[in-house]
Scaffold this motif. Structure first.
Motif, PDB file in Angstrom:
ATOM      1  N   PHE A 299       0.830  -1.204   0.000  1.00  7.78           N
ATOM      2  CA  PHE A 299       0.000   0.000   0.000  1.00  7.78           C
ATOM      3  C   PHE A 299       0.871   1.264   0.000  1.00  7.78           C
ATOM      4  O   PHE A 299       1.899   1.329   0.684  1.00  7.78           O
ATOM      5  CB  PHE A 299      -0.898   0.049   1.243  1.00  7.78           C
ATOM      6  N   ILE A 300       0.421   2.251  -0.752  1.00  3.40           N
ATOM      7  CA  ILE A 300       0.958   3.610  -0.675  1.00  3.40           C
ATOM      8  C   ILE A 300      -0.245   4.543  -0.528  1.00  3.40           C
ATOM      9  O   ILE A 300      -1.207   4.437  -1.282  1.00  3.40           O
ATOM     10  CB  ILE A 300       1.773   4.007  -1.917  1.00  3.40           C
ATOM     11  N   LYS A 301      -0.175   5.431   0.450  1.00  2.15           N
ATOM     12  CA  LYS A 301      -1.316   6.305   0.734  1.00  2.15           C
ATOM     13  C   LYS A 301      -0.838   7.738   0.913  1.00  2.15           C
ATOM     14  O   LYS A 301       0.174   7.985   1.581  1.00  2.15           O
ATOM     15  CB  LYS A 301      -2.031   5.827   2.004  1.00  2.15           C
ATOM     16  N   CYS A 302      -1.557   8.674   0.315  1.00  2.00           N
ATOM     17  CA  CYS A 302      -1.236  10.095   0.456  1.00  2.00           C
ATOM     18  C   CYS A 302      -2.503  10.846   0.829  1.00  2.00           C
ATOM     19  O   CYS A 302      -3.511  10.775   0.113  1.00  2.00           O
ATOM     20  CB  CYS A 302      -0.652  10.646  -0.848  1.00  2.00           C
ATOM     21  N   THR A 303      -2.467  11.553   1.963  1.00  2.33           N
ATOM     22  CA  THR A 303      -3.634  12.314   2.415  1.00  2.33           C
ATOM     23  C   THR A 303      -3.218  13.748   2.710  1.00  2.33           C
ATOM     24  O   THR A 303      -2.053  14.026   3.023  1.00  2.33           O
ATOM     25  CB  THR A 303      -4.238  11.694   3.691  1.00  2.33           C
ATOM     26  N   GLY A 304      -4.188  14.650   2.616  1.00  7.87           N
ATOM     27  CA  GLY A 304      -3.893  16.060   2.887  1.00  7.87           C
ATOM     28  C   GLY A 304      -5.080  16.759   3.515  1.00  7.87           C
ATOM     29  O   GLY A 304      -6.238  16.424   3.228  1.00  7.87           O
ATOM     30  N   ARG A 305      -4.780  17.725   4.375  1.00  9.15           N
ATOM     31  CA  ARG A 305      -5.855  18.488   5.005  1.00  9.15           C
ATOM     32  C   ARG A 305      -5.346  19.896   5.361  1.00  9.15           C
ATOM     33  O   ARG A 305      -4.142  20.098   5.543  1.00  9.15           O
ATOM     34  CB  ARG A 305      -6.352  17.792   6.271  1.00  9.15           C
ATOM     35  N   VAL A 306      -6.268  20.817   5.444  1.00  7.75           N
ATOM     36  CA  VAL A 306      -5.956  22.182   5.862  1.00  7.75           C
ATOM     37  C   VAL A 306      -6.287  22.314   7.344  1.00  7.75           C
ATOM     38  O   VAL A 306      -7.360  21.914   7.789  1.00  7.75           O
ATOM     39  CB  VAL A 306      -6.765  23.213   5.050  1.00  7.75           C
ATOM     40  N   GLU A 307      -5.345  22.858   8.103  1.00  5.67           N
ATOM     41  CA  GLU A 307      -5.542  23.015   9.546  1.00  5.67           C
ATOM     42  C   GLU A 307      -5.092  24.414   9.951  1.00  5.67           C
ATOM     43  O   GLU A 307      -3.896  24.690  10.042  1.00  5.67           O
ATOM     44  CB  GLU A 307      -4.740  21.952  10.298  1.00  5.67           C
ATOM     45  N   ASP A 317       3.495   4.275   3.566  1.00  8.26           N
ATOM     46  CA  ASP A 317       3.553   2.973   2.895  1.00  8.26           C
ATOM     47  C   ASP A 317       3.671   1.897   3.968  1.00  8.26           C
ATOM     48  O   ASP A 317       3.946   2.196   5.130  1.00  8.26           O
ATOM     49  CB  ASP A 317       4.724   2.895   1.909  1.00  8.26           C
ATOM     50  N   ASN A 318       3.445   0.647   3.595  1.00 10.84           N
ATOM     51  CA  ASN A 318       3.542  -0.455   4.555  1.00 10.84           C
ATOM     52  C   ASN A 318       4.779  -1.303   4.282  1.00 10.84           C
ATOM     53  O   ASN A 318       4.756  -2.519   4.362  1.00 10.84           O
ATOM     54  CB  ASN A 318       2.280  -1.317   4.551  1.00 10.84           C
ATOM     55  N   GLY A 319       5.889  -0.611   3.955  1.00 10.60           N
ATOM     56  CA  GLY A 319       7.145  -1.297   3.690  1.00 10.60           C
ATOM     57  C   GLY A 319       7.889  -1.665   4.953  1.00 10.60           C
ATOM     58  O   GLY A 319       7.295  -1.837   6.018  1.00 10.60           O
ATOM     59  N   TYR A 320       9.225  -1.747   4.844  1.00  9.30           N
ATOM     60  CA  TYR A 320      10.022  -2.208   5.985  1.00  9.30           C
ATOM     61  C   TYR A 320      10.207  -1.137   7.052  1.00  9.30           C
ATOM     62  O   TYR A 320      10.734  -1.403   8.129  1.00  9.30           O
ATOM     63  CB  TYR A 320      11.385  -2.722   5.521  1.00  9.30           C
ATOM     64  N   GLY A 321       9.774   0.097   6.773  1.00 10.59           N
ATOM     65  CA  GLY A 321       9.779   1.133   7.796  1.00 10.59           C
ATOM     66  C   GLY A 321      11.129   1.800   7.998  1.00 10.59           C
ATOM     67  O   GLY A 321      12.101   1.540   7.285  1.00 10.59           O
ATOM     68  N   GLU A 368       1.048   4.813  10.071  1.00 12.56           N
ATOM     69  CA  GLU A 368      -0.348   4.408  10.156  1.00 12.56           C
ATOM     70  C   GLU A 368      -0.557   2.967   9.712  1.00 12.56           C
ATOM     71  O   GLU A 368      -1.622   2.394   9.930  1.00 12.56           O
ATOM     72  CB  GLU A 368      -1.223   5.341   9.324  1.00 12.56           C
ATOM     73  N   PHE A 369       0.441   2.343   9.078  1.00 12.79           N
ATOM     74  CA  PHE A 369       0.337   0.947   8.671  1.00 12.79           C
ATOM     75  C   PHE A 369       1.100   0.061   9.662  1.00 12.79           C
ATOM     76  O   PHE A 369       2.109  -0.541   9.339  1.00 12.79           O
ATOM     77  CB  PHE A 369       0.906   0.747   7.264  1.00 12.79           C
ATOM     78  N   LYS A 370       0.635   0.028  10.895  1.00 12.60           N
ATOM     79  CA  LYS A 370       1.302  -0.784  11.898  1.00 12.60           C
ATOM     80  C   LYS A 370       1.073  -2.269  11.617  1.00 12.60           C
ATOM     81  O   LYS A 370       0.028  -2.638  11.091  1.00 12.60           O
ATOM     82  CB  LYS A 370       0.776  -0.430  13.295  1.00 12.60           C
ATOM     83  N   PRO A 371       2.029  -3.143  11.954  1.00 14.78           N
ATOM     84  CA  PRO A 371       3.281  -2.850  12.676  1.00 14.78           C
ATOM     85  C   PRO A 371       4.420  -2.381  11.771  1.00 14.78           C
ATOM     86  O   PRO A 371       5.433  -1.921  12.250  1.00 14.78           O
ATOM     87  CB  PRO A 371       3.613  -4.201  13.305  1.00 14.78           C
ATOM     88  N   SER A 372       4.284  -2.566  10.456  1.00 15.59           N
ATOM     89  CA  SER A 372       5.364  -2.158   9.563  1.00 15.59           C
ATOM     90  C   SER A 372       4.978  -0.880   8.841  1.00 15.59           C
ATOM     91  O   SER A 372       3.846  -0.418   8.923  1.00 15.59           O
ATOM     92  CB  SER A 372       5.654  -3.263   8.543  1.00 15.59           C
ATOM     93  N   GLY A 373       5.948  -0.318   8.125  1.00 19.97           N
ATOM     94  CA  GLY A 373       5.647   0.852   7.320  1.00 19.97           C
ATOM     95  C   GLY A 373       6.238   2.141   7.852  1.00 19.97           C
ATOM     96  O   GLY A 373       6.893   2.172   8.897  1.00 19.97           O
ATOM     97  N   ALA A 374       5.999   3.200   7.107  1.00 17.41           N
ATOM     98  CA  ALA A 374       6.511   4.522   7.481  1.00 17.41           C
ATOM     99  C   ALA A 374       5.536   5.593   7.030  1.00 17.41           C
ATOM    100  O   ALA A 374       4.866   5.446   6.001  1.00 17.41           O
ATOM    101  CB  ALA A 374       7.882   4.763   6.850  1.00 17.41           C
TER     102      ALA A 374
END
Length: 384
Positions: A299-307, A317-321, A368-374
């Motif tokens: 998985f690769i995920k990109c999110t954005g918000r205005v704060e 992503d849910n890679g090796y972290g 956010e992709f626990k236990p692995s990822g970054a």
């Protein structure tokens, strides 16, 4: 001369900012008693690559970075003082010319003639000062242009590894269809319609692949553009289009990667579009390397918000972290854990430089992709 510590190599990350071995002359004393793990390599041209030696290089690099920060601060201070001085002199000369004009009204004919000449001289000085200020500004613009052209070319290095594979795939398809037409078509006659459908399929496939190649080449040519002008950018649309372009779609399909782009609001920013592309192209490339060996879902995920007064982007992503010890140096130049996959340690450095050029911050946060990822967070402030 061998640059075993990589001091000169670091200049490729920021040629205009880094010191080199020709700028420094110093000694680091390494004694067997205090450093038993730092050992000569067998050819005595370097040292054995181990944790102790890497720690030594890291320590020296940190000292160089402190020196570079000081030199950068000093250069900027001198530059600002020079520019301020020119503008001050410009105002002083203007006041002097006005004062000379006032004195002329009550001066005797002989003095008045001298004052007229003094006024002309002051006006000529004004012209020269204005030219000097303009030349100063032009030099600043040229420096920015050169830096951005250089970094755009550097960011292309990582992308080239991926794009070369895609181009080779396209060329192989085109070559196969072209060879089929070359050898079969001369023997084809109107009375033999058995290959008609195959010819049409091959012709359409060649056309489609050539169009894809054209898009890729247009993208590559965009890196030759040194223009740093700002344009209005729909961030959500730009990132969505980037994830869906031919190059990345091919990579995602071939490697079985699922992607998600989710932005809560449409945000229009006025900035250099290539800056934004550099950021997300490098993040995508980095994530692909991190997850391509996953045995399960990718998985690769990109999110954005205005704060409030800032725009926050999360790229995951849910890679090796990323290990805890690497979180503070993952954005350093030439720091890479994917060298065997063509990683050069440039991509995340460019991400950091691009974000910082927008007065933003980039960092590694809890994934956010626990236990692995970054998960990498980018915070871009709005202008006041």
């Amino acid at each position: 001369k061998r640059d075993v510590l990589g001091i000169d190599k670091r200049r490729y990350s920021g040629f205009f900012e880094k010191v080199s071995s020709s700028d420094l002359f110093g000694f680091v004393e390494i004694m067997d008693e205090g450093n038993p793990d730092i050992k000569d390599s067998t050819n005595r041209q370097d040292f054995e690559d181990n944790d102790a030696y890497r720690e030594l290089k890291r320590f020296i690099t940190e000292q160089l970075e402190e020196l570079e920060d000081y030199l950068k601060f000093h250069r900027e201070k001198v530059r600002e003082e020079s520019k301020t001085g020119l503008n001050t002199v410009k105002g002083d000369i203007k006041d002097l010319v006005n004062l000379v004009k006032q004195i002329q009204e009550t001066a005797s004919p002989d003095i008045k003639q001298q004052l007229i000449q003094l006024e002309k001289t002051g006006q000529l000085v004004q012209v020269q000062i204005n030219k000097g200020i303009k030349a100063f500004d032009d030099l600043e613009k040229e420096k920015i242009r050169q830096e951005n052209l250089f970094m755009s070319l550097m960011s292309l290095q990582d992308y080239a590894f991926e794009i070369t594979h895609v181009i080779n795939t396209f060329v192989s398809f085109i070559a196969g269809d072209a060879e089929f037409i070359k050898w079969v078509y001369p023997h084809f006659s109107n009375s033999n319609l058995s290959y008609q459908e195959e010819f049409e399929i091959s012709a359409n496939r060649i056309h489609d692949k050539v169009q894809n190649l054209k898009k890729i080449l247009e993208f590559l040519l965009s890196y030759a553009q040194s223009n740093v002008s700002f344009t209005k950018i729909d961030v959500k649309q730009m990132i969505t289009d980037l994830f869906g372009d031919d190059v990345y779609r091919e990579i995602f399909n071939n490697k079985g990667i699922k992607v998600e782009v989710n932005f809560e609001q449409t945000l229009i920013v006025n900035h250099n579009e290539q800056f934004f592309r550099d950021i997300f192209q490098n993040l995508i490339t980095n994530s692909v390397k991190a997850i391509e060996d996953n045995e399960t879902d990718k998985f690769i995920k990109c999110t954005g918000r205005v704060e409030k007064d800032k725009f926050i982007i999360h790229f995951s992503d849910n890679g090796y972290g990323i290990s805890e010890e690497d979180k503070n140096r993952i954005f350093n130049i030439f720091f890479t854990k994917t060298e065997e996959k063509g990683g050069a340690g440039i991509g995340l450095y460019i991400v950091r430089k691009r974000v910082e050029s927008m007065k933003g911050v980039v960092r590694v946060i809890e994934n956010e992709f626990k236990p692995s990822g970054a998960t990498i967070e980018i915070i871009l402030p709005f202008a006041n």
